[in-house]
Motif scaffolding. Structure first.
Motif, PDB file in Angstrom:
ATOM      1  N   LEU A 190       0.822  -1.207   0.000  1.00  0.00           N
ATOM      2  CA  LEU A 190       0.000   0.000   0.000  1.00  0.00           C
ATOM      3  C   LEU A 190       0.858   1.260   0.000  1.00  0.00           C
ATOM      4  N   PHE A 220      -4.509   5.337  -1.409  1.00  0.00           N
ATOM      5  CA  PHE A 220      -4.098   4.060  -0.812  1.00  0.00           C
ATOM      6  C   PHE A 220      -3.552   4.252   0.605  1.00  0.00           C
ATOM      7  N   SER A 235      -9.641   2.458  -7.698  1.00  0.00           N
ATOM      8  CA  SER A 235      -8.538   1.878  -6.911  1.00  0.00           C
ATOM      9  C   SER A 235      -8.783   0.424  -6.527  1.00  0.00           C
ATOM     10  N   LEU A 250      -6.073  -2.587  -5.329  1.00  0.00           N
ATOM     11  CA  LEU A 250      -6.189  -3.037  -3.942  1.00  0.00           C
ATOM     12  C   LEU A 250      -6.421  -4.544  -3.883  1.00  0.00           C
TER      13      LEU A 250
END
Length: 534
Positions: A247, A260, A304, A308
């Motif tokens: 991350l 993030f 995102s 992720l």
């Protein structure tokens, strides 16, 4: 006429997980393709966290809240559709005129409104005005409502919010958005079968909930207390460390836009969610099936989510992949002479019988190739170096053998009528054979006898003997493989996690399979290395 199904007897579930599964099944009856969202809403309620549902109107978002409210004994609910014109009176209750007139006290009548509810559903939440948002933050953060100078503890177990959009940037909604630990996407029905059942009205309201399935206040407290005692094993610790690094790298590559970024507070709340998931699944330890739930807690915008997903799933297997990377690197240092150990190349090339046997005048035979009898074009091999080159593998129907050729730059391979099952591969030269798609293979020699290979004296002074290095590699691989088998047994066997969707399970199955395939390929590499130097 069909007989009416008998009602189940009021028998208390034998376990916590059995109780939770029965509740999820009851809540999802007559609702199509919302099992996962319903399960996650129940998980959030027990964990004391909030959930946001992103999706268009008419996708059963309000039904999730309605069903959830029914599983809590004597629970109250509050539902409201927000608009720009919504007032605090409509959400938190009207001001008591008598109290204001008689006691000069500004106090709201909260009965039947949000401060009095166990389960709250707010649709189009981002349309709420600042005064409503600020009060909501206080209730969410502290579970208290300030009413006329008094601090009132709210019974709210979960706030379910919904919208067809995410909060707009630069409108001061970041703090409220951050308070929703779990974020789910609620879409229209995908399956044709479920869609037409819905059209025909085959969905019915569930039968009354069995008395033994209700979650009483006493049971709710016991579940929360049990969840707080759940521990985190080393395998999950390693996955968390790997995810934090991934991350941080994603955030850096995203130019620190905070897409993030995960705060310490959010990590702490997510840990509590994982503890609750483990407890409700009947475990005293978090495992990596619980860890996968972080996918639903850490995304900030729809764009995102893919990155992720990859970060979370790759973190689950990061420890094993790191071990395999180290083993692969050590294998290359042994088998690719120009990059690592020239002494091994010299020793092998000087062995009696080191020349390869020729087949059909133009081919060398590749030993132990898993796809069948395989031959490498002699002239192509002689032009090969230790630098990777692109090649082609195909089945020659005339010879009934698999053949390998090098692809020359600028020249396209022209298959013949006897060529089938073409596949591009990567090859490079090594001592005693070739590395094909990362796996070392040796070629059949004119003389089968092999001598023991040892590094030259000068090289031996610098490093361990080759045999010792190979023995260490074999031991390291055996440890890695055993650890992987334990990982699979501890995390992915037995009853599936209640809170994982079918898509979640398929995602991790693909990731686990890719690592299992890699372990199998590494086993072949090591077997070939051992045979190469015997």
């Amino acid at each position: 006429m069909a007989k009416k199904a008998k009602q189940p007897k009021d028998i208390a579930p034998a376990s916590v997980s059995g109780h939770v599964r029965a509740l999820v099944q009851w809540m999802a009856s007559g609702v199509y393709e919302k099992d996962h969202i319903i399960a996650m809403a129940l998980l959030c309620a027990v964990a004391g966290e909030n959930i946001f549902l992103l999706g268009p109107p008419g996708t059963a978002k309000s039904m999730v809240a309605g069903r959830l409210k029914l599983v809590f004994k004597d629970a109250k609910s509050f539902d409201y559709l927000m608009s720009r014109f919504s007032t605090p009176d409509e959400i938190f209750g009207p001001v008591s005129i008598s109290r204001l007139k008689n006691d000069d006290r500004y106090e709201r009548i909260t009965d039947g409104y949000l401060p009095d509810a166990d389960v709250v559903f707010l649709d189009e939440i981002w349309k709420a005005g600042p005064s409503i948002q600020n009060t909501l933050l206080t209730i969410i953060n502290e579970h208290v409502f300030y009413n006329g100078g008094k601090t009132v503890r709210t019974p709210m177990k979960v706030l379910i919010a919904a919208s067809n959009e995410l909060p707009a940037p630069d409108e001061g909604l970041e703090a409220l958005w951050d308070r929703f630990l779990v974020r789910m996407v609620s879409n229209c029905i995908v399956s044709d079968s479920a869609f037409f059942k819905m059209l025909r009205g085959e969905s019915d309201n569930p039968q009354p909930l069995s008395e033994q399935l209700y979650i009483s206040d006493k049971l709710y407290g016991e579940w929360q207390s049990g969840a707080s005692a759940v521990t985190m094993p080393e395998s999950v610790v390693k996955a968390v460390k790997a995810l934090r690094k991934k991350l941080a790298l994603l955030e850096k590559n995203d130019e620190n836009k905070l897409r993030f970024y995960i705060s310490d507070r959010r990590w702490r709340k997510a840990f509590r969610l994982l503890q609750t998931s483990a407890f409700l699944n009947g475990r005293s330890e978090i495992n990596l099936s619980d860890f996968l739930l972080l996918v639903h807690s850490f995304w900030s915008d729809v764009e995102s989510i893919p990155a992720l997903l990859e970060a979370v799933t790759s973190s689950i297997v990061a420890n094993t992949e790191a071990q395999l990377d180290k083993i692969d690197k050590a294998i290359k240092q042994i088998v690719v002479p120009s990059r690592a150990v020239p002494a091994l190349q010299t020793a092998v090339s000087n062995m009696p019988g080191s020349e390869f046997a020729e087949f059909d005048y133009f081919y060398y035979r590749v030993e132990n190739y898993p796809d069948g009898e395989t031959y490498f074009a002699k002239m192509d091999y002689l032009s090969l170096s230790s630098e990777p080159r692109e090649g082609i593998r195909f089945y020659d129907t005339k010879r009934r053998k698999i053949l390998i050729h090098i692809l020359e730059p600028g020249r396209q391979f022209q298959p013949t009528a006897t060529s089938s099952n073409l596949k591009r591969i990567v090859v490079e030269r090594m001592a005693g054979g070739a590395v094909i798609d990362g796996v070392p293979y040796y070629f059949t020699r004119k003389f089968p006898a092999r001598q023991t290979v040892n590094p030259a004296p000068a090289e031996a002074e610098k490093q361990e003997p080759v045999y010792q290095r190979i023995q260490n590699l074999v031991a390291a691989f055996a440890s890695c493989r055993d650890e992987w088998n334990t990982y699979m047994a501890d995390n992915w066997t037995g009853t599936p996690n209640i809170f994982l969707s079918e898509a979640d399970n398929q995602l991790i199955e693909r990731k686990n399979k890719s690592v299992t395939d890699r372990i199998d390929a590494t086993q072949v590499k090591l077997n070939n290395i051992v045979m190469l130097v015997k």
